[in-house]
Design an enzyme around this catalytic site. Structure first.
Site, PDB file in Angstrom:
ATOM      1  CD  GLU A  80      -1.627  -0.149   3.536  1.00 20.91           C
ATOM      2  OE1 GLU A  80      -2.112   0.939   3.872  1.00 20.91           O
ATOM      3  OE2 GLU A  80      -2.038  -1.234   3.977  1.00 20.91           O
ATOM      4  CB  CYS A 112      -2.219  -5.298   6.083  1.00 19.09           C
ATOM      5  SG  CYS A 112      -1.933  -3.680   6.830  1.00 19.09           S
ATOM      6  CG  HIS A 234      -1.960  -8.388   9.461  1.00 20.89           C
ATOM      7  ND1 HIS A 234      -0.807  -7.881   8.927  1.00 20.89           N
ATOM      8  CD2 HIS A 234      -2.707  -7.315   9.853  1.00 20.89           C
ATOM      9  CE1 HIS A 234      -0.856  -6.552   8.970  1.00 20.89           C
ATOM     10  NE2 HIS A 234      -2.003  -6.193   9.525  1.00 20.89           N
TER      11      HIS A 234
END
Lengths: 348, 129
Positions: A80, A112, A234
């Site tokens: 990103e 993400c 994550h």
């Protein structure tokens, strides 16, 4: 057998401590460190960006795979923080590493989880028989607004994975993705910093999608959490992946080697991929690895990997994540940090 | 830097592609049109080693416009393991600890930006190893 034949990671040498950021804003550093469960984060050098991080990570992947870069048929970079709004990061990378020009290159964006997305597309190409090797990368120089909670975690780094069918070091056994329209975190066109919905980023977003993808992956694979040696999720902060693991039935010991967020921060698209690289650095043949990414917006990609004998031959061929986390650190003060992160408005 | 020149120099800046004279074997970097040793005009591409050592260096404290925000920074003459010499910025280092003879490796970094809206220019810089 389809899976990872080479992997590499890259973390910048620069760091800023949570105390340094907290001091700037008059915040309670100990409370923040306890709440986020992280003590410092990586910061890109002034000459580093998603492209340079991707190049160095992919160089490690090629060193480990020991393949001719010309045989790579596709390159996908998920991020990103692509340096160009219009010009794919992969175009620079292929010329830096001697890949192509007969290669399919694209940019992935999904907050993400853009990195795991790139890995999934690379894996799918190889599985379909369309090409011999494909490269999937997750890398970011993450942005967090000054004074925002994200400023303590948004960091820089990434990992690259070459998918193939010969000399596979980590076979991909199962995948599963889980996606919905969830406005938890976003950045509008032209805005410099992302916005987030505070506590809404937790249960309705991160946990719903990680647990949703994770449970479906366990059902699909007919495996139980206890069957896995390692798990990685994550890592927006230290606390969330530990809680996601607990909800799915994993222990802290299973998360230990991939849980690198306390010293790395949140590398956004590079987060769970770099955690996976850290696990592969220490993995043994036969180990099962459970991985679920998360990208706001929102979605999760899950993978089940089985490590093969080939891991013993390849893991020492390139720098390891733990070595990059622990060595050669250069600490910045807040003023230097704002310069590195281009937070100061300058005249042209 | 204008796009045509930048694109022309990509092989040498990204991959350290030099020119080896087919007559006498002398390596030219950046690639030359005429061999500095035998004046030959036929060359073949060759990739340079990315490891080497610092022969000499200086600290830039007043940089050219596009590098003025990076000061102070080090620029070194580096001898690669294959004997080729080149000039490069040394990055990610404590300037006080730089030494002649220091082992270095060339890595891929952003060199400059063509203003706020222009192209980004990448190439090699050295890091201490």
């Amino acid at each position: 057998m389809v899976g990872i034949v080479g992997y590499g990671a890259y973390l910048p040498r620069y760091r800023i401590k949570a105390e340094t950021i907290a001091r700037q804003w008059g915040a309670d550093a100990e409370a923040i460190k306890r709440g986020l469960q992280l003590t410092e984060k990586t910061v890109p050098g002034q000459d580093e960006d998603t492209i340079t991080i991707s190049v160095e990570a992919a160089r490690g992947a090629i060193q480990r795979a020991q393949i001719d870069p010309q045989e790579i048929g596709a390159v996908y970079i998920g991020s990103e923080s692509h340096p160009y709004a219009v010009k794919p990061s992969g175009t620079v990378l292929i010329d830096a590493l001697g890949i192509g020009p007969h290669v399919h290159v694209a940019t992935n964006e999904f907050a993400c989880k853009a990195g795991s997305e790139a890995m999934y597309v690379a894996y799918s190409h190889v599985k379909s028989g369309e090409m011999k090797y494909a490269l999937g990368i997750g890398a970011d120089t993450s942005q967090g607004a000054p004074g925002d909670a994200l400023e303590y975690s948004a960091s820089a780094g990434g990992a690259a994975f070459i998918m193939g069918t010969e000399r596979v070091a980590a076979e991909i056994l199962f995948t599963h993705s889980y996606t919905s329209d969830t406005p938890d975190f976003w950045r509008r066109e032209g805005e410099f910093y992302p916005r987030h919905a505070g506590r809404f980023t937790g249960d309705p977003a991160y946990f719903k999608h990680i647990v949703g993808a994770g449970q479906a992956l366990l059902e699909k694979s007919k495996l139980a959490p206890k069957d896995f040696t390692h798990a990685v999720f994550h890592m927006p902060n230290g606390k969330f992946p530990q809680e996601a693991g607990r909800r799915l039935g994993f222990t802290k010991q299973q998360l230990e080697f991939g849980w690198i967020v306390p010293l790395m921060g949140n590398t956004y698209s590079g987060s769970s991929p770099t955690g996976l690289a850290a696990i592969l650095d220490v993995a043994n043949p036969g180990d099962l690895i459970f991985m679920v990414s998360f990208g706001s917006g929102a979605g999760s990609d899950g993978f089940v990997y089985r490590v093969t004998e080939e891991i013993k031959a390849i893991k020492d061929r390139a720098p390891k994540v733990r070595s990059m986390l622990d060595n050669g650190k250069i600490y910045l003060d807040y003023g230097q940090y704002t310069k590195h992160r281009h937070k100061i408005k300058l005249n042209e | 830097m204008i796009s045509p020149r930048y694109a022309r120099e990509i092989p040498q800046r990204y991959q350290l592609v030099a020119a080896r004279c087919t007559s006498c074997g002398t390596i030219g970097f950046p690639p030359r049109r005429v061999c500095k040793h035998c004046r030959g005009r036929q060359f073949e591409p060759t990739k340079l080693d990315s490891d080497g050592k610092i022969l000499t260096f200086t600290i830039i404290r007043v940089g050219a416009d596009r590098f003025s925000k990076q000061t102070p920074y080090a620029v070194a003459v580096i001898e690669l393991n294959d004997g080729t010499r080149l000039t490069a910025q040394v990055t990610d280092c404590e300037l006080e600890s730089l030494e002649i003879g220091q082992k270095v490796r060339l890595v891929f970094r952003k060199i400059q930006e063509d203003g706020k809206a222009g192209i980004l220019c990448y190439g090699y810089k050295a890091i201490c190893v």
